[in-house]
Design a protein around this motif. Structure first.
Motif, short mmCIF file in Angstrom:
data_model
loop_
_atom_site.label_atom_id
_atom_site.label_comp_id
_atom_site.label_asym_id
_atom_site.label_seq_id
_atom_site.Cartn_x
_atom_site.Cartn_y
_atom_site.Cartn_z
N PRO A 146 0.48 -1.40 0.18
CA PRO A 146 0.23 -0.18 0.00
C PRO A 146 1.00 1.38 -0.21
CG PRO A 146 0.03 -0.63 2.09
CD PRO A 146 0.74 -1.74 1.09
N THR A 147 0.73 2.32 -0.53
CA THR A 147 0.97 3.50 -0.54
C THR A 147 1.12 4.44 0.64
OG1 THR A 147 0.58 3.52 -3.16
CG2 THR A 147 1.53 5.65 -2.41
N THR A 148 1.88 4.97 1.32
CA THR A 148 2.13 5.67 2.06
C THR A 148 2.61 6.65 1.64
OG1 THR A 148 4.51 4.97 2.48
CG2 THR A 148 3.11 4.21 3.94
N GLY A 154 4.48 2.92 -8.11
CA GLY A 154 5.52 2.01 -8.84
C GLY A 154 6.39 1.48 -8.15
N VAL A 155 7.08 1.95 -7.06
CA VAL A 155 8.08 1.40 -6.09
C VAL A 155 7.53 0.23 -5.99
CG1 VAL A 155 10.47 2.17 -5.82
CG2 VAL A 155 9.44 3.90 -7.13
N ASN A 181 9.84 -0.83 5.59
CA ASN A 181 9.07 -0.20 4.13
C ASN A 181 9.54 -0.32 3.26
OD1 ASN A 181 7.06 -1.65 5.36
ND2 ASN A 181 6.74 -0.78 6.59
N ASP A 182 10.58 -0.29 2.56
CA ASP A 182 11.90 1.17 0.91
C ASP A 182 11.91 0.03 0.43
OD1 ASP A 182 12.64 2.59 0.52
OD2 ASP A 182 13.76 4.24 2.45
N ARG A 205 11.87 4.35 -2.59
CA ARG A 205 10.75 4.71 -1.93
C ARG A 205 10.32 6.24 -1.51
NH1 ARG A 205 6.15 1.30 -1.61
NH2 ARG A 205 5.18 2.25 -0.03
N TYR A 206 11.14 6.25 -0.89
CA TYR A 206 11.29 7.60 0.08
C TYR A 206 11.90 8.82 -1.22
CZ TYR A 206 8.36 5.00 2.83
OH TYR A 206 7.39 3.79 3.61
N GLN A 207 12.36 8.17 -1.51
CA GLN A 207 13.58 9.94 -2.74
C GLN A 207 14.54 10.43 -1.62
OE1 GLN A 207 13.13 10.17 -6.65
NE2 GLN A 207 13.18 8.66 -5.79
#
Length: 562
Positions: A146-148, A154-155, A181-182, A205-207
């Protein structure tokens, strides 16, 4: 340069002649023209491990258990066998030469991963002092996570990624760093770069670029994070500004009715919930804006400046800005960071691209951009597209600078490249002259940037000033290659068309099978005696060691695993 090709004469010359300043290591590497493998042992009884590679000093051979739970480290001990007589070549090696423990001694076995975690077999970095090694474990990758908040759509996501700092001497785990979660690209260490004592980890994922320092005490210390915020006090400034805005909004709300208050609160919450551009993205956009504004849209601008026609000049610049910047504004906003590397202790080379290319294996056809970021000033100082011929010119002339090897590293400074070796440069120009599309050639060459950390072997057998070989079969780049039925030939540079040695990938192997080659060369620089070299080939069901059978100076014969 030695005046003789005889090994004994070269050792004598080394004792009486002083090399030029800074050329002592290069002079020692010329001994490998004499110390070449002359024998290969197949079907060695090797342990069922996944071998990673040697450290560049040859003191440690790193491997992992097949279940990817344990770290096993070996130290080369070399096989020694001597005979008396004149015809030593007719003597065969003893039976113990078929055993792996005749060449390597296990130092320790350490359990790194838990039941639901696995060691990343393609990831291993070590400090220049060879005191510490960095390993990684991770859980299974999930594409349906799930998107957080703050995550990029997309990652994929990995529930837990843990980096372990291990003392290579005894296997003691000194420190660890976990990401939950990365997603960090651990394949071939692509998402991590080590420069001296600084470590950068790219969170796709979190850039966020995490900068850590490895202390001499064996601790991983957070230095800074680059992504949403660029300076240490950016978050404090934004939070304090939001608090002040909240106080002003509250004073306005006192004059409104209960119904209006409720609506205003709801509007305030929506405003607070909207995401802003990250700090690194804002700096990128501001640099592109200034660069576009300062560009000369057409040749008439210089004439307008002479006529002081400021209004027309401003109009021309605005039109150029619309075409070059605002038309592509959303494309720039959608860029994400793919990969990062150190150029030095203050500058990072960051690769930007689309979300799809961030997790793709091949990015040859993907549009990409490169930015040079100054960590101290938090500014973008350069920006290029992957088809930029200016960037390719820098890549061709200063390739060694992109690898960011420390000046203290004696081994890595002698890796052959087209910026320090004429033979490598001739090969590059030959490929360039054969291409029909220069733009596609430049894009293909730029796929290697940013460079992967510790991805090249400093073995003297890959020195293009000493040997010539088929780079399609083997090269200094550490990666999986397909085996062929043809032997790998190493031809002398100083004596053209003279075959120095050749290595066969293996006996009775299927063509096309992946082969892992670990090459290590070592020479005792202060001792008149010599040790040779080892080439260890790991196959699926068979292993081989190529070694040097060297005669000592007492006219007896000694077999050295070299």
């Amino acid at each position: 340069m030695f005046r003789s090709n005889n090994l004994a004469a070269r050792v004598f010359e080394r004792q009486i002649l002083t090399p030029r300043p800074g050329a002592s290591v290069n002079l020692v590497r010329h001994f490998y023209e004499n110390l070449v493998p002359s024998c290969t042992i197949y079907d060695i009884d090797c342990p069922d491990h996944s071998f990673r590679k040697f450290t560049d000093d040859g003191q440690y051979l790193v491997s992992f258990s097949r279940n990817h739970q344990d770290l096993i480290v070996y130290r080369p001990t070399w096989l020694s066998f001597s005979c008396e007589g004149e015809d030593c070549d007719s003597h065969s090696l003893p039976q113990k030469a078929k055993r792996f423990d005749s060449f390597f001694t296990q130092l320790y076995c350490v359990s790194l991963a838990s039941s639901n975690e696995f060691i990343c077999k393609d990831f291993f970095l070590y400090m220049e002092s060879h005191q510490f090694g960095l390993f990684a474990t991770s859980t299974a990758q999930s594409h349906d996570a799930p998107t957080t908040e703050g995550a990029i759509d997309g990652v994929p996501s990995i529930e837990r990624i843990t980096f372990y700092l291990v003392r290579l001497e005894d296997g003691v785990i000194l420190d660890e760093k976990a990401f939950c979660n990365d997603f960090v690209n651990l394949a071939q260490s692509m998402g991590v770069f080590l420069y001296e004592d600084l470590l950068c980890i790219m969170s796709l994922r979190y850039q966020t670029i995490h900068i850590l320092q490895i202390r001499d005490s064996g601790n991983l210390v957070d230095v800074r994070n680059i992504g949403i915020f660029c300076r240490e006090d950016d978050e404090l400034f934004i939070n304090s500004h939001a608090h002040c805005m909240g106080i002003l909004d509250k004073s306005k709300l006192d004059d409104l009715s209960a119904h209006e208050v409720a609506n205003d609160v709801q509007h305030h919450q929506v405003t607070q919930g909207t995401s802003l551009l990250s700090g690194i993205k804002q700096r990128l956009l501001s640099f592109i804006f200034r660069k576009t504004w300062n560009e000369e849209a057409d040749p008439t601008l210089s004439c307008l400046e002479k006529d002081n026609d400021e209004i027309m000049l401003l109009f021309q610049r605005v039109q150029h800005l619309k075409k070059k910047f605002y038309f592509h504004f959303q494309d720039y906003v959608d860029l994400i960071m793919w990969k990062v590397q150190f150029l030095d202790r203050h500058h990072l080379l960051i690769k930007f691209g689309s979300v799809d290319g961030g997790v793709a294996r091949s990015t040859d056809q993907q549009p990409a951009f490169f930015a040079v970021y100054n960590m101290e000033t938090t500014e973008i100082v350069a920006f290029y597209q992957n088809s930029s011929e200016e960037l390719y010119s820098l890549f061709e002339q200063f390739y060694d600078y992109f690898h960011a090897n420390s000046r203290n590293s004696l081994h890595a400074s002698f890796i052959s490249s087209h910026s320090n070796n004429t033979h490598a440069l001739d090969q590059l120009w030959c490929i360039k002259n054969k291409t029909n599309n220069i733009s596609q050639f430049v894009k293909k060459m730029m796929t290697s940037l940013p460079c992967t950390c510790q991805s090249q072997s400093p073995s003297p057998y890959f020195d293009l000033s000493l040997f010539r070989y088929d780079e399609k079969l083997i090269s200094a780049t550490v990666r999986h290659r397909h085996s062929t039925e043809h032997p790998i030939k190493f031809i002398s540079r100083r004596q053209p068309n003279i075959l120095k040695f050749k290595i066969k990938p293996g006996l009775n192997l299927k063509v096309g099978r992946d082969v892992n080659c670990f090459c290590f060369g070592w020479y005792a620089a202060r001792s008149p005696g010599t040790r040779g070299n080892v080439k260890f080939q790991q196959l699926e069901n068979a292993e081989g060691i190529s070694l040097r059978a060297a005669s000592n100076f007492n006219e007896s014969c000694t077999w050295n695993c070299s």
